[in-house]
Design an enzyme around this catalytic site. Structure first.
Site, PDB file in Angstrom:
ATOM      1  N   LYS A 201      -5.295  -3.482  -8.163  1.00  0.00           N
ATOM      2  CA  LYS A 201      -5.121  -2.679  -6.956  1.00  0.00           C
ATOM      3  C   LYS A 201      -4.405  -3.522  -5.914  1.00  0.00           C
ATOM      4  O   LYS A 201      -4.667  -4.724  -5.766  1.00  0.00           O
ATOM      5  CB  LYS A 201      -6.476  -2.216  -6.428  1.00  0.00           C
ATOM      6  CG  LYS A 201      -6.384  -1.355  -5.174  1.00  0.00           C
ATOM      7  CD  LYS A 201      -7.775  -0.930  -4.699  1.00  0.00           C
ATOM      8  CE  LYS A 201      -7.690  -0.088  -3.440  1.00  0.00           C
ATOM      9  NZ  LYS A 201      -9.022   0.323  -2.936  1.00  0.00           N
TER      10      LYS A 201
ATOM     11  N   SER B  16      -9.438   5.161  -3.183  1.00  0.00           N
ATOM     12  CA  SER B  16      -8.156   4.636  -2.792  1.00  0.00           C
ATOM     13  C   SER B  16      -7.463   3.815  -3.892  1.00  0.00           C
ATOM     14  O   SER B  16      -6.306   3.414  -3.709  1.00  0.00           O
ATOM     15  CB  SER B  16      -8.309   3.771  -1.534  1.00  0.00           C
ATOM     16  OG  SER B  16      -9.194   2.689  -1.772  1.00  0.00           O
TER      17      SER B  16
ATOM     18  N   SER C 180     -14.069   4.225  -4.116  1.00  0.00           N
ATOM     19  CA  SER C 180     -12.639   4.074  -4.404  1.00  0.00           C
ATOM     20  C   SER C 180     -12.319   3.533  -5.783  1.00  0.00           C
ATOM     21  O   SER C 180     -11.161   3.498  -6.178  1.00  0.00           O
ATOM     22  CB  SER C 180     -11.978   3.194  -3.339  1.00  0.00           C
ATOM     23  OG  SER C 180     -11.933   3.876  -2.115  1.00  0.00           O
TER      24      SER C 180
END
Length: 519
Positions: free
Chosen positions: A97, A172, A196
């Protein structure tokens, strides 16, 4: 030297009028602090330095559109360890990420509110992936400043669901889910502040684990509020999830959240071996509690609920006892979490978070250019702006609320612990809605914020409490927007502190018994 004007501005900012006869004294005292700040600013920083000889960063580039069909890559590279210390991840490609630092590889953080940040440190988890023989293939898009559960806010554009283009991949950790779900990479690491990891895992048919608070070090990862931040695996199989967790877990001596109970790396359980040993018997004899309040929200889609109840029945076939259990505070848990996290996030976004004994990425603070300029604020997503507005309002009008929310988070933990004293694990739908069409990028604030409904009601409570929670793919359902579109649904398994093994064994037994894509 500090001037009297400096002193008067500072006093005015905190609402104090300095008596004229004390102005010189206070100005002198402020001057002493300015001297200390100037001296500190001139000193060399002290952060870990990666060994680029052993872990060279090669072919670092921004991906071409043709190589990025889901818009999920933020930056690509090729990074492997020349002398890995284990073969846990040998031959596996991994994406990170894009809030996880990898020195020498630009980090976008999904935003244009500032640009040009290339970290100088490696996150501990990145280093551990490389030491375990994994190959880091690049950085995956994250939502704008890692805020938002719908894959529409990144400055590089929406991330598409691998099961249905134009549909949400969650957030996210949107890019990680899309890349792993599409099979572009073998494994991914996401970060989870309110769901997330688990939300995009649920949207994209993946296993996504938020481990016990502190089990996996958060060192070298951009954070707004460390009290609810987690980093963990996102994978297509339960075994891959177990292997990746083993590779990254354990105290690193740098993350100050890793307290009592956290094992050192050599003491981390061999999760995958435990699965291989338990097989379909991993759920046999377990007492499993269906969390009543996890099914009580009216936002819950009927087809997701039906799929979940059918998935729970499969545990009975595997020899588990499955009963309903009630934790009444769960219905208020998201409210408690929201107050604590938005107030904590606010201080973090303004660069005012304190109390940490951690590797601080000072170059990121400098790059943000705090305090934010009007131009920077205008380039933030609706989620970030709403968070700033909410945080400022809360601290200005309810200054006690954060402290009370922290206390109530502890009550949440105690209430879940009471349920987990009777049951080995708790289960519920991960998200209350399956994937849905992406809202327009230029849609208004309410449209963007309301698209998050049903995403965090069952995930955020366990960021607040710290319990380990695993998203497990449990079947395909018809999209509420178009019944011809089939998208994944997900079951969440929550366990006791430091008992990831039981969660994974239960999930693995279910995986062996059920082909989730045809369930």
């Amino acid at each position: 030297m500090a001037s009297q004007d400096d002193m008067l501005k500072v006093a005015s900012a905190i609402g104090f009028e300095i008596p004229p006869d004390q102005l010189d004294d206070y100005t002198t005292l402020l001057g002493r602090m300015k001297g200390a700040l100037d001296t500190l600013s001139a000193m060399d920083d002290y952060t870990p330095t990666p060994d680029f000889t052993l872990t060279p960063r090669e072919n670092v580039h921004f991906p071409d559109r043709a190589d990025n069909p889901l818009n999920a890559w933020a930056w690509k590279c090729d990074c492997a360890h020349a002398q890995p210390t284990s073969d846990l991840l040998q031959g596996k490609s991994v994406c990170l990420k894009d809030n996880i630092a990898l020195a020498g590889v630009p980090c976008l953080l999904g935003t244009e509110s500032f640009t040009g940040w290339t970290p100088s440190v490696d996150a501990t988890v990145a280093g551990r992936v490389l030491e375990a023989g994994g190959r880091i293939a690049g950085k995956a898009v994250c939502e704008n400043l890692s805020r938002g559960a719908v894959s529409v806010s990144a400055a590089t554009g929406p991330v598409h669901n691998p099961y249905a283009r134009g549909y949400s991949a969650g957030g996210s950790s949107s890019g990680t889910a899309a890349l792993v779900g599409a099979g572009t990479v073998d494994l991914g690491l996401g970060c989870d502040q309110g769901g997330s990891i688990r939300i995009p895992a649920a949207m994209c048919g993946l296993y996504g684990l938020k481990a016990t608070f502190g089990l996996v070090p958060y060192t070298g990862i951009a954070s707004n509020d460390a009290s609810v931040d987690f980093v963990g695996p996102m994978t297509r199989t339960c075994t891959d999830c177990a292997v990746l967790l083993q590779a990254i877990a354990g105290a690193d001596g740098l993350d100050d959240r890793q307290g009592a109970g956290c094992p050192f790396p050599a003491q981390v359980p061999k999760y995958a071996e435990a699965l291989a040993t338990s097989g379909r018997d991993g759920a046999k004899g377990l007492k499993i509690g269906i969390l009543k309040e996890g099914l009580s929200n009216p936002v819950l889609e009927e087809e997701v609920k039906a799929k979940f109840l059918a998935a729970a029945k499969e545990f009975e076939k595997l020899g588990a006892t499955v009963e309903e259990v009630s934790v009444p505070l769960h219905e208020s848990a998201r409210t408690i979490y929201s107050v604590m996290s938005k107030m904590g996030n606010h201080m973090g976004m303004l660069g005012r978070a304190t109390g940490r004994r951690q590797v601080m990425m000072t170059d990121l603070f400098e790059k943000k250019g705090l305090p934010y300029s009007p131009e920077a604020l205008s380039k933030m997503s609706i989620f970030s702006k709403e968070g700033l507005f909410a945080g400022e309002f809360a601290w200005s009008n309810y200054p006690y609320a954060h402290a009370k929310a922290v206390n109530l988070c502890r009550k949440l933990r105690d209430d879940y612990d009471a349920a987990l004293a009777k049951y080995d694990v708790l289960i519920m739908p991960t998200t209350l809605r399956a994937s849905f069409p992406l809202p327009a990028v230029d849609a208004g604030p309410l449209v963007h914020m309301d698209a998050n409904k049903g995403m965090t009601e069952n995930t955020a409570p366990f960021n607040a409490s710290g319990h380990p929670a695993l998203a497990v793919p449990m079947g395909l359902v018809a999209s509420a927007a178009d019944r011809a579109v089939q998208v994944p649904a997900s079951m969440q398994i929550v366990g006791r502190f430091w008992d990831e093994t039981t969660i994974l064994k239960a999930a693995y037994a279910w995986e062996l018994a059920v082909d989730w894509k045809s369930f």
